[in-house]
Design a protein around this motif. Sequence first.
Motif, PDB file in Angstrom:
ATOM      1  N   GLY A   1      13.000  -4.461  -8.044  1.00 39.21           N
ATOM      2  CA  GLY A   1      11.895  -3.580  -8.432  1.00 39.21           C
ATOM      3  C   GLY A   1      10.908  -3.482  -7.296  1.00 39.21           C
ATOM      4  N   VAL A   2       9.609  -3.587  -7.613  1.00 41.71           N
ATOM      5  CA  VAL A   2       8.584  -3.579  -6.577  1.00 41.71           C
ATOM      6  C   VAL A   2       8.659  -4.899  -5.821  1.00 41.71           C
ATOM      7  CG1 VAL A   2       6.137  -3.295  -6.089  1.00 41.71           C
ATOM      8  CG2 VAL A   2       7.149  -2.127  -8.058  1.00 41.71           C
ATOM      9  N   SER A   3       8.733  -4.831  -4.508  1.00 41.12           N
ATOM     10  CA  SER A   3       8.924  -6.047  -3.723  1.00 41.12           C
ATOM     11  C   SER A   3       7.683  -6.939  -3.763  1.00 41.12           C
ATOM     12  CB  SER A   3       9.255  -5.702  -2.267  1.00 41.12           C
ATOM     13  OG  SER A   3       8.108  -5.267  -1.572  1.00 41.12           O
ATOM     14  N   ARG A   4       7.895  -8.243  -3.743  1.00 39.90           N
ATOM     15  CA  ARG A   4       6.786  -9.200  -3.754  1.00 39.90           C
ATOM     16  C   ARG A   4       5.906  -9.039  -2.517  1.00 39.90           C
ATOM     17  NH1 ARG A   4      10.454  -9.430  -7.848  1.00 39.90           N
ATOM     18  NH2 ARG A   4      10.296 -11.337  -9.084  1.00 39.90           N
ATOM     19  N   GLU A   5       6.537  -8.726  -1.384  1.00 40.16           N
ATOM     20  CA  GLU A   5       5.774  -8.561  -0.149  1.00 40.16           C
ATOM     21  C   GLU A   5       4.831  -7.362  -0.245  1.00 40.16           C
ATOM     22  OE1 GLU A   5       9.021  -8.879  -0.383  1.00 40.16           O
ATOM     23  OE2 GLU A   5       9.304 -10.907   0.406  1.00 40.16           O
ATOM     24  N   PHE A   6       5.298  -6.291  -0.896  1.00 38.37           N
ATOM     25  CA  PHE A   6       4.432  -5.113  -1.031  1.00 38.37           C
ATOM     26  C   PHE A   6       3.248  -5.405  -1.962  1.00 38.37           C
ATOM     27  CE2 PHE A   6       3.477  -0.957  -3.128  1.00 38.37           C
ATOM     28  CZ  PHE A   6       2.873  -0.371  -2.028  1.00 38.37           C
ATOM     29  N   LEU A   7       3.494  -6.153  -3.020  1.00 38.90           N
ATOM     30  CA  LEU A   7       2.394  -6.491  -3.921  1.00 38.90           C
ATOM     31  C   LEU A   7       1.342  -7.332  -3.202  1.00 38.90           C
ATOM     32  CD1 LEU A   7       4.377  -7.255  -7.207  1.00 38.90           C
ATOM     33  CD2 LEU A   7       3.098  -5.178  -6.623  1.00 38.90           C
ATOM     34  N   ARG A   8       1.793  -8.260  -2.361  1.00 33.38           N
ATOM     35  CA  ARG A   8       0.823  -9.037  -1.574  1.00 33.38           C
ATOM     36  C   ARG A   8       0.090  -8.126  -0.592  1.00 33.38           C
ATOM     37  NH1 ARG A   8      -0.541 -14.099  -0.510  1.00 33.38           N
ATOM     38  NH2 ARG A   8       1.029 -14.918  -1.931  1.00 33.38           N
ATOM     39  N   HIS A   9       0.804  -7.166  -0.005  1.00 26.64           N
ATOM     40  CA  HIS A   9       0.173  -6.208   0.908  1.00 26.64           C
ATOM     41  C   HIS A   9      -0.938  -5.448   0.190  1.00 26.64           C
ATOM     42  CE1 HIS A   9      -0.154  -3.105   4.040  1.00 26.64           C
ATOM     43  NE2 HIS A   9      -0.043  -2.197   3.079  1.00 26.64           N
ATOM     44  N   LEU A  10      -0.668  -5.014  -1.028  1.00 25.98           N
ATOM     45  CA  LEU A  10      -1.690  -4.304  -1.802  1.00 25.98           C
ATOM     46  C   LEU A  10      -2.917  -5.182  -2.021  1.00 25.98           C
ATOM     47  CD1 LEU A  10       0.408  -2.512  -4.591  1.00 25.98           C
ATOM     48  CD2 LEU A  10      -0.927  -1.399  -2.823  1.00 25.98           C
ATOM     49  N   ALA A  11      -2.680  -6.443  -2.398  1.00 25.19           N
ATOM     50  CA  ALA A  11      -3.799  -7.341  -2.663  1.00 25.19           C
ATOM     51  C   ALA A  11      -4.622  -7.590  -1.405  1.00 25.19           C
ATOM     52  CB  ALA A  11      -3.270  -8.655  -3.225  1.00 25.19           C
ATOM     53  N   VAL A  12      -3.951  -7.819  -0.285  1.00 23.06           N
ATOM     54  CA  VAL A  12      -4.660  -8.098   0.968  1.00 23.06           C
ATOM     55  C   VAL A  12      -5.489  -6.883   1.388  1.00 23.06           C
ATOM     56  CG1 VAL A  12      -4.343  -8.541   3.429  1.00 23.06           C
ATOM     57  CG2 VAL A  12      -3.045  -9.860   1.740  1.00 23.06           C
ATOM     58  N   ARG A  13      -4.876  -5.691   1.322  1.00 23.67           N
ATOM     59  CA  ARG A  13      -5.633  -4.499   1.719  1.00 23.67           C
ATOM     60  C   ARG A  13      -6.807  -4.265   0.784  1.00 23.67           C
ATOM     61  NH1 ARG A  13      -4.250  -1.498   6.145  1.00 23.67           N
ATOM     62  NH2 ARG A  13      -6.403  -0.906   5.735  1.00 23.67           N
ATOM     63  N   ALA A  14      -6.603  -4.486  -0.521  1.00 22.08           N
ATOM     64  CA  ALA A  14      -7.698  -4.297  -1.467  1.00 22.08           C
ATOM     65  C   ALA A  14      -8.847  -5.257  -1.167  1.00 22.08           C
ATOM     66  CB  ALA A  14      -7.202  -4.492  -2.892  1.00 22.08           C
ATOM     67  N   ALA A  15      -8.516  -6.520  -0.889  1.00 24.81           N
ATOM     68  CA  ALA A  15      -9.555  -7.508  -0.607  1.00 24.81           C
ATOM     69  C   ALA A  15     -10.303  -7.164   0.684  1.00 24.81           C
ATOM     70  CB  ALA A  15      -8.930  -8.896  -0.508  1.00 24.81           C
ATOM     71  N   GLU A  16      -9.556  -6.810   1.738  1.00 25.80           N
ATOM     72  CA  GLU A  16     -10.190  -6.510   3.020  1.00 25.80           C
ATOM     73  C   GLU A  16     -11.044  -5.248   2.944  1.00 25.80           C
ATOM     74  OE1 GLU A  16      -6.943  -6.275   5.713  1.00 25.80           O
ATOM     75  OE2 GLU A  16      -6.717  -8.455   5.923  1.00 25.80           O
ATOM     76  N   GLU A  17     -10.497  -4.185   2.341  1.00 25.14           N
ATOM     77  CA  GLU A  17     -11.243  -2.931   2.262  1.00 25.14           C
ATOM     78  C   GLU A  17     -12.467  -3.088   1.363  1.00 25.14           C
ATOM     79  OE1 GLU A  17     -10.720  -0.210   3.893  1.00 25.14           O
ATOM     80  OE2 GLU A  17      -8.708  -0.489   4.737  1.00 25.14           O
ATOM     81  N   HIS A  18     -12.333  -3.842   0.268  1.00 25.29           N
ATOM     82  CA  HIS A  18     -13.463  -4.028  -0.635  1.00 25.29           C
ATOM     83  C   HIS A  18     -14.577  -4.815   0.056  1.00 25.29           C
ATOM     84  CE1 HIS A  18     -15.113  -5.460  -4.761  1.00 25.29           C
ATOM     85  NE2 HIS A  18     -15.598  -4.269  -4.453  1.00 25.29           N
ATOM     86  N   ALA A  19     -14.191  -5.851   0.794  1.00 26.45           N
ATOM     87  CA  ALA A  19     -15.194  -6.629   1.518  1.00 26.45           C
ATOM     88  C   ALA A  19     -15.927  -5.757   2.532  1.00 26.45           C
ATOM     89  CB  ALA A  19     -14.524  -7.821   2.214  1.00 26.45           C
ATOM     90  N   ALA A  20     -15.206  -4.881   3.215  1.00 21.21           N
ATOM     91  CA  ALA A  20     -15.836  -4.003   4.197  1.00 21.21           C
ATOM     92  C   ALA A  20     -16.805  -3.031   3.534  1.00 21.21           C
ATOM     93  CB  ALA A  20     -14.758  -3.242   4.970  1.00 21.21           C
ATOM     94  N   GLU A  21     -16.414  -2.475   2.370  1.00 24.23           N
ATOM     95  CA  GLU A  21     -17.295  -1.533   1.681  1.00 24.23           C
ATOM     96  C   GLU A  21     -18.522  -2.234   1.109  1.00 24.23           C
ATOM     97  OE1 GLU A  21     -16.972   1.791   1.571  1.00 24.23           O
ATOM     98  OE2 GLU A  21     -15.256   1.520   2.914  1.00 24.23           O
ATOM     99  N   LEU A  22     -18.350  -3.457   0.617  1.00 23.47           N
ATOM    100  CA  LEU A  22     -19.474  -4.196   0.057  1.00 23.47           C
ATOM    101  C   LEU A  22     -20.533  -4.504   1.107  1.00 23.47           C
ATOM    102  CD1 LEU A  22     -17.628  -6.727  -2.306  1.00 23.47           C
ATOM    103  CD2 LEU A  22     -19.170  -4.879  -3.006  1.00 23.47           C
ATOM    104  N   ALA A  23     -20.121  -4.588   2.369  1.00 22.26           N
ATOM    105  CA  ALA A  23     -21.085  -4.879   3.432  1.00 22.26           C
ATOM    106  C   ALA A  23     -22.145  -3.796   3.535  1.00 22.26           C
ATOM    107  CB  ALA A  23     -20.344  -5.039   4.764  1.00 22.26           C
ATOM    108  N   SER A  24     -21.784  -2.549   3.194  1.00 20.74           N
ATOM    109  CA  SER A  24     -22.747  -1.450   3.263  1.00 20.74           C
ATOM    110  C   SER A  24     -23.293  -1.045   1.906  1.00 20.74           C
ATOM    111  CB  SER A  24     -22.105  -0.229   3.942  1.00 20.74           C
ATOM    112  OG  SER A  24     -20.937   0.168   3.237  1.00 20.74           O
ATOM    113  N   ASP A  25     -22.587  -1.377   0.828  1.00 17.22           N
ATOM    114  CA  ASP A  25     -23.046  -1.004  -0.513  1.00 17.22           C
ATOM    115  C   ASP A  25     -22.568  -2.066  -1.504  1.00 17.22           C
ATOM    116  OD1 ASP A  25     -23.715   0.070  -2.925  1.00 17.22           O
ATOM    117  OD2 ASP A  25     -22.721   2.003  -2.620  1.00 17.22           O
ATOM    118  N   PRO A  26     -23.446  -2.965  -1.933  1.00 16.47           N
ATOM    119  CA  PRO A  26     -23.028  -4.060  -2.834  1.00 16.47           C
ATOM    120  C   PRO A  26     -22.658  -3.604  -4.234  1.00 16.47           C
ATOM    121  CG  PRO A  26     -25.402  -4.081  -2.507  1.00 16.47           C
ATOM    122  CD  PRO A  26     -24.867  -3.076  -1.544  1.00 16.47           C
ATOM    123  N   GLU A  27     -22.847  -2.316  -4.548  1.00 22.30           N
ATOM    124  CA  GLU A  27     -22.516  -1.812  -5.883  1.00 22.30           C
ATOM    125  C   GLU A  27     -21.100  -1.260  -5.975  1.00 22.30           C
ATOM    126  OE1 GLU A  27     -24.551  -2.202  -8.492  1.00 22.30           O
ATOM    127  OE2 GLU A  27     -25.809  -3.290  -7.054  1.00 22.30           O
TER     128      GLU A  27
END
Length: 864
Positions: free
Chosen positions: A222-248
């Motif tokens: 099905g959906v590969s485990r590596e891709f699911l981890r990729h999604l999580a890592v990108r979500a965490a990194e992108e969210h942290a970057a956006e929070l730096a300019s807007d905490p909401e």
Amino acid sequence: MTPAATSAAGPGSFDLAAIGAGLPFAAALADLRAALAGGVAVVQAPPGTGKTTLVPPAVAQHCAEQGLVGRVVAVQPRRVAARAAAARLAALTGTPVGDLVGYTVRGERRCSDGTLVEVVTPGILLRRLLADAALDGTAAVVLDEVHERGLETDLLVGLLTDLRQLREDLVLVAMSATVDAAAFAGLLGGDEPAPVVDCPSALHPLTVRWAPPAGPRTDERGVSREFLRHLAVRAAEEHAAELASDPEVDALVFVPGAWEVGRVAAHLREIAHGTEVLELHGQVGPREQDRAVGGRVPGDPPRVVVSTSLAESSLTVPGVRLVVDGGLAREPRRDAARGMSGLVTVTCSRASADQRAGRAARLGPGVVVRCYDETTYAGMPAHVTPQIATSDLTDAALQLACWGTPGGVGLALPTPPPARALADAVATLRRLGAVDASGAATETGHRLGRAPVPVRLARALVDGSPLVGTQLAAEVVAALSDDLRAPGADLTALVRELRSGHPASSRWRAEVRRLARTASSGSPAAAPTTTPAAGPDHPAGLVVALAHPERVARRTDGGTYLLASGTRAALPQGSPLAGALWLAVAEVARASGRVASGTGAVIRCAAALDQDAAELAAAHLLVDEVRATLTGGTVRARSVRAIGAIELTSTPVPPTPEAAHAAIRDDLRDKGIAALSWSPAATALRDRLALLHARLGAPWPDLSDEALLERLDDWLAPEIDAVARGRRWGAVDLVDPLRRLLPWPQAARLDELVPERLQVASGNHPRITYPPHDDPTGRPVVRVKLQECFGWAATPTVVDGRVPITFHLLSPAQRPLAITDDLASFWSGPYQQVRAEMRGRYPRHPWPEDPWSAPATARVKPRG
């Protein structure tokens, strides 16, 4: 919102100005009011504009003004969306859920006598229609998210449009988030298209980022485990970057299914510290659902919501300014050849990808991170595939039959049901006694159709209760009706977990109670009269087998399982069911590689069974017959007792003529025409005739594999008779059979139109090689020594001058020197270069400077 939102308009009504404050769709209310003058309308508005919140109360106000008595039923495609829509509208009116605004979903109802707007799922309204075709007490129906093309929603479009011909006072509104509104307007409007109410998008600027993974998104599991981890890592990194300019800023991650939601959420909890990670899908409890769609309150940490596609358009998740999209979706697929159907992971449509991205730009400038590349996006299908085109139609066919329109004939369905899938569904219903020979619903069919579960599970509940007890039958059916994973594919183990504290136990117990009441509400539909000699471990398997008799399975010598349908499947590695001789399979899915042990399918959920119970549940599949097969070119027969494809006993017997003929035809249809013994002469004749068909058409016959299989009796009947009497296929010459297809009197010109040989300038007659039968644009070829064509200018043709012959001009060593279908041009140009290269290598062969005047010859120069 305070209670003033309702009191301003009077008790028992809605204050649309207060409810629509800040919603883009408020500007379209006047257009909606005008459209409703005809009683039917289509609303086209993107997600986030407020159509789900504003249209139902606006329709309720219209009905009140027109003196129409009854409530407005708003249909949401999912339970989560139905509950959320009702809760939001109730909050905006300042009333509790169940008062002015209520909802009804499977196993839960919150309504009162004063409810004006009731939000339901499609299945709830379908059952109401079948129980009360006039929909008494309903003044209007609002179908939301029709663009998703869910099977039940499509059926509602057809049934409700049909109902409006009898109830012209019924107000009907369909709402779509994409540009297919015109198609629904034509369906709902009848003679003239229904008016379409548009609302512009409220999108703010949207930044698109591409973040494809290093490896594939899916694998054999099905959906590969590596891709699911990729999604999580990108979500965490992108969210942290956006929070730096807007905490909401909150984030929304899209994955295809509940299991993937859990995996990505688990990864995020490990790496996204200080962030609240929420899961949103149909299996989480109401409290968790409300938390995910309720928005962040002051003091809460930043949030990442991991969701299936239900947050794509059915739900609005407040606060989202970042979307991370995996680009995958889960859609139903039906495998008719293997008798399997289920959800499969596919690439989502571009329309879905755009709706997901739009979730980031509702409140302000947003960002979408697409975890795939631009080429993948460009290759996505434009729109979602309608479920009616890919799903098992058994339940839909029963609902149409109970409505009085078998097969949907005469209904304004957005997409007609595929003929093959519909025929298979009707055949299943006939075996269940749910429809008669004409396709009309029987008394049993009406009862099964009213059950709050799919028809197969309804049959298991009704027929299984007197055999194993109402409580156990209800427990098994409740477990099967929910999308729960059985540990090691063991359904019995899942039921034990649900009894003792599974996360879904409370929902399951409520469903068990409801199903038990259904099973006890009347006499069995078609209860078997005998009880199997089953041990205590097998009642659950009997219930499953009653639901899916064609999936009764027996272990083979190789350790895999053969289903009665003929499908071979494997248990997952380590399954506690591996030692069972018989299984009742509840779910089987396509798979590949090690997961499926070479069978092409894997068992996802099953229960142990024994032969007596298998024969009881699959009694209509139990046969005693002579089965013949073509083995090694010879027909062999056996007297067999079998449950479908599962042979219980087998004794060799002489083949009957009928069985032999059937075996030969089945073998040919299974292996194809190529399995016959094609001699060079038969192949050449087929190629010649195929060229005539391609260039001249009728009456020259079509010689494709499909056409030959279709016309077996026209050309191969005597040979089939001979093989049935004991002759081997290898002794059959196909030249004479093919000649039986020749059209008369045109057949007299066969050798003139497509001769076997060609006389060349030297007087010899080399063979003409015609293009293969499956290459209609190919050219016939003659291979001949170059010296045999000296002086020949005009290129010969076949098929009455329509097809020129291509010459392969050969060296004395039979290697091609030139390939041409224009001899004159060859002699006038390229020949001189060939002559310069070859005359020193082959001095005994003539290489004249002037090939036009040289005699054509196959001989060499005399010595000396």
